[in-house]
Design an enzyme around this catalytic site. Structure first.
Site, PDB file in Angstrom:
ATOM      1  CB  VAL A  83       4.312   1.597  -2.737  1.00 39.43           C
ATOM      2  CG1 VAL A  83       4.115   0.140  -1.584  1.00 39.43           C
ATOM      3  CG2 VAL A  83       3.748   2.605  -2.169  1.00 39.43           C
ATOM      4  N   GLY A 121       1.173   3.956   6.927  1.00 40.19           N
ATOM      5  CA  GLY A 121       2.493   3.512   6.480  1.00 40.19           C
ATOM      6  C   GLY A 121       3.145   2.525   7.447  1.00 40.19           C
ATOM      7  CD  GLU A 149      -2.372   8.210  -2.681  1.00 43.63           C
ATOM      8  OE1 GLU A 149      -2.793   7.183  -3.194  1.00 43.63           O
ATOM      9  OE2 GLU A 149      -1.432   8.041  -1.429  1.00 43.63           O
ATOM     10  CG  ASP A 171      -4.471   9.302   1.421  1.00 44.00           C
ATOM     11  OD1 ASP A 171      -4.234   8.242   0.502  1.00 44.00           O
ATOM     12  OD2 ASP A 171      -4.116   9.244   2.672  1.00 44.00           O
ATOM     13  CE  LYS A 200      -3.300   6.824   3.970  1.00 41.14           C
ATOM     14  NZ  LYS A 200      -2.497   7.910   4.150  1.00 41.14           N
ATOM     15  N   GLY A 226       5.792   7.360   2.032  1.00 43.29           N
ATOM     16  CA  GLY A 226       6.924   7.277   1.452  1.00 43.29           C
ATOM     17  C   GLY A 226       7.430   5.880   1.159  1.00 43.29           C
TER      18      GLY A 226
HETATM   19  N1  HSE Z   1      -0.342  10.027  -0.056  1.00 38.84           N
HETATM   20  C1  HSE Z   1      -0.560   9.189   1.135  1.00 38.84           C
HETATM   21  C2  HSE Z   1       0.018  10.127   2.414  1.00 38.84           C
HETATM   22  C3  HSE Z   1       0.648   8.134   1.014  1.00 38.84           C
HETATM   23  O1  HSE Z   1       0.285  11.181   1.934  1.00 38.84           O
HETATM   24  O2  HSE Z   1      -0.349   9.612   3.335  1.00 38.84           O
HETATM   25  C4  HSE Z   1       0.477   7.139   1.936  1.00 38.84           C
HETATM   26  O3  HSE Z   1      -0.737   6.534   2.123  1.00 38.84           O
END
Ligand code: HSE
Length: 342
Positions: free
Chosen positions: A14, A134, A189, A200, A204, A301
Site C-alpha cells: 500500500v 479499498g 495480508e 479481516d 471491516k 491491491g
Molecule cells: N487483505 C485484504 C483483503 C486487503 O483481501 O481484502 C484489503 O483490505
C-alpha cells in the site's frame, strides 16, 4: 498555498502505491485543491530493503518518533499494518494534533472510540476510508447519503483475497495455486491467516457497524468463521445446485440490538453478492426509507487502496471528517411519522 508535509509510515504494497500515486498526480492535486502534497519522509524498518518503488535515499528514515514529534510534519500516513506499533504511531500523531490517514482496519476497528476522543481532545483528525473496501468510499456514502435514514441491515463481501480465492476455486484452480496468485497480486495480508480466518472481514464489518448503526462492536465480539475448509469440490457441488459459496459479513438489528456474523454462505446464483468475483467487494445496505442499495468495487491491491488513502488526503484539504451516526441519534422523521400513521 497550503502545503501538506507528509510522513509516510510503511512502504510495502500500500505504501509504495501511495508514494507512486502521489508522485503521479501531484500536479493534478495542486490544480484541483490549491494545495501541495509533499512526501517529506518515508519511515521504514530496513533502509536497505528492496521496495516496489524507488524512493530517494534522503527521504528514508527509521526514526519514526522524530517524525511524529516534528512540528513541520502535519500529516501522518500509517500503512504499516499490524496492531501495537501502528496504534502507537496513530495515537502519538493524534496527541500531537496531526492529521492522520490510515488503512489499518485492525486498529480502527478495535480502537475507534478512543481515537475519536483523541481527535476531539487534541484537534487532530483521523481519516480511514482505505480501511474498508479499498476503492469503494462506503463509509463516506453511509455518512453522507444516509444520515437521515435508518439502517436495518448491512451485508457484504468485505475481503478481496478470499473472494479472489473462492472465485479461483469455482474455476477449478487448486487451493494452493489460488492462494499463491492472491499473494503475488498483493491481496493477502502479511499474515494471510487474517484473511482466510475471516478476521479481516470482521474488522471491516466492525467499522461499518460503527458508521451504519452508531455502535462499537469490537471485531473479537463478532462470531467469525473463515474459508479454511472450503475446497474446489465444495464450489463444484454448490454450482451444480444453482448456488455458490461466498464469505459473507453481515450485521442487522434484532429487538434493538445489533447482531453480526462473518461466515461462508451458500448463496443462490441470482443473489447480487453471488455475481461479485475476484478481489471485488460489495456492500448491500438496507434502510427503512430508501430500501436496498448496493455499492461495489475493487477491495484489495496496491492501487485501489492507495487511491482511497489519497482521497482521504484530499479530504484534509476540504476539511472533511468521517461522521459516524451517533448512538443517541433520534429515530428518523419518517420512522416517527410511520408510528403516528400506525
Ligand atoms: N487483505 C485484504 C483483503 C486487503 O483481501 O481484502 C484489503 O483490505
Amino acid at each position: 498555498m497550503k502545503t501538506l508535509n507528509i510522513a509516510l509510515f510503511g512502504c510495502g504494497t500500500v505504501g509504495s502505491g501511495v508514494y507512486s500515486l502521489l508522485s503521479e498526480v501531484a500536479q493534478k492535486i495542486t490544480w484541483r485543491t490549491g494545495a501541495t502534497f509533499r512526501v517529506a519522509k518515508v519511515c521504514v524498518c530496513d533502509l536497505q530493503k528492496e521496495r516496489p518503488v524507488q524512493i530517494p535515499p534522503e527521504l528514508l528514515t527509521t526514526d519514526g518518533t522524530a517524525l511524529l514529534d516534528d512540528p513541520a510534519i502535519n500529516v501522518v500516513v500509517e500503512v504499516i499494518g499490524g496492531e501495537a506499533q501502528a496504534l502507537g504511531i496513530i495515537t502519538r500523531a493524534l496527541v500531537n494534533g496531526k492529521q492522520v490517514v490510515t488503512a489499518n482496519k485492525l486498529v480502527v476497528a478495535k480502537y475507534l472510540p478512543l481515537l475519536r476522543r483523541l481527535e476531539e481532545l487534541h484537534g487532530g483528525r483521523l481519516l480511514y476510508g482505505a480501511s474498508v473496501c479499498g476503492s469503494v468510499p462506503i463509509l463516506k456514502l453511509i455518512d453522507e447519503t444516509l444520515p437521515f435514514d435508518h439502517v436495518n441491515k448491512v451485508r457484504g463481501i468485505l475481503n478481496g483475497s478470499t473472494n479472489f480465492i473462492l472465485s479461483r476455486l469455482a474455476d477449478g484452480v487448486s487451493r494452493t495455486d489460488a492462494l499463491a496468485i492472491a499473494e503475488r497480486e498483493g491481496f493477502l495480508e502479511a499474515d494471510p491467516t487474517a484473511d482466510i480466518s475471516g478476521a479481516d472481514a470482521a474488522q471491516k464489518l466492525s467499522i461499518l457497524i460503527y458508521h451504519a448503526f452508531g455502535v462499537h462492536l469490537s471485531p473479537d465480539a463478532i462470531p467469525t468463521t473463515g474459508i479454511e475448509y472450503i475446497t474446489e469440490r465444495d464450489l463444484e457441488h454448490a454450482h451444480a445446485g444453482g448456488s455458490t459459496i461466498k464469505l459473507v459479513a453481515e450485521a442487522w438489528r434484532e429487538h434493538g440490538i445489533v447482531k453480526a456474523s462473518v461466515a461462508p454462505r451458500l448463496l443462490p446464483l441470482g443473489d447480487p453478492l453471488a455475481a461479485v468475483r475476484d478481489e471485488v467487494n460489495i456492500v448491500e445496505v438496507t434502510c427503512e426509507g430508501v430500501g436496498v442499495q448496493h455499492f461495489t468495487g475493487r477491495g484489495a491491491g496496491s492501487i485501489p487502496t492507495a487511491n482511497a488513502v489519497v482521497t482521504d488526503l484530499l479530504d484534509i484539504v476540504k476539511d472533511r471528517r468521517y461522521r459516524p451516526h451517533q448512538p443517541t441519534a433520534p429515530p428518523p422523521i419518517h420512522a416517527l411519522l410511520n408510528r403516528v400513521a400506525a
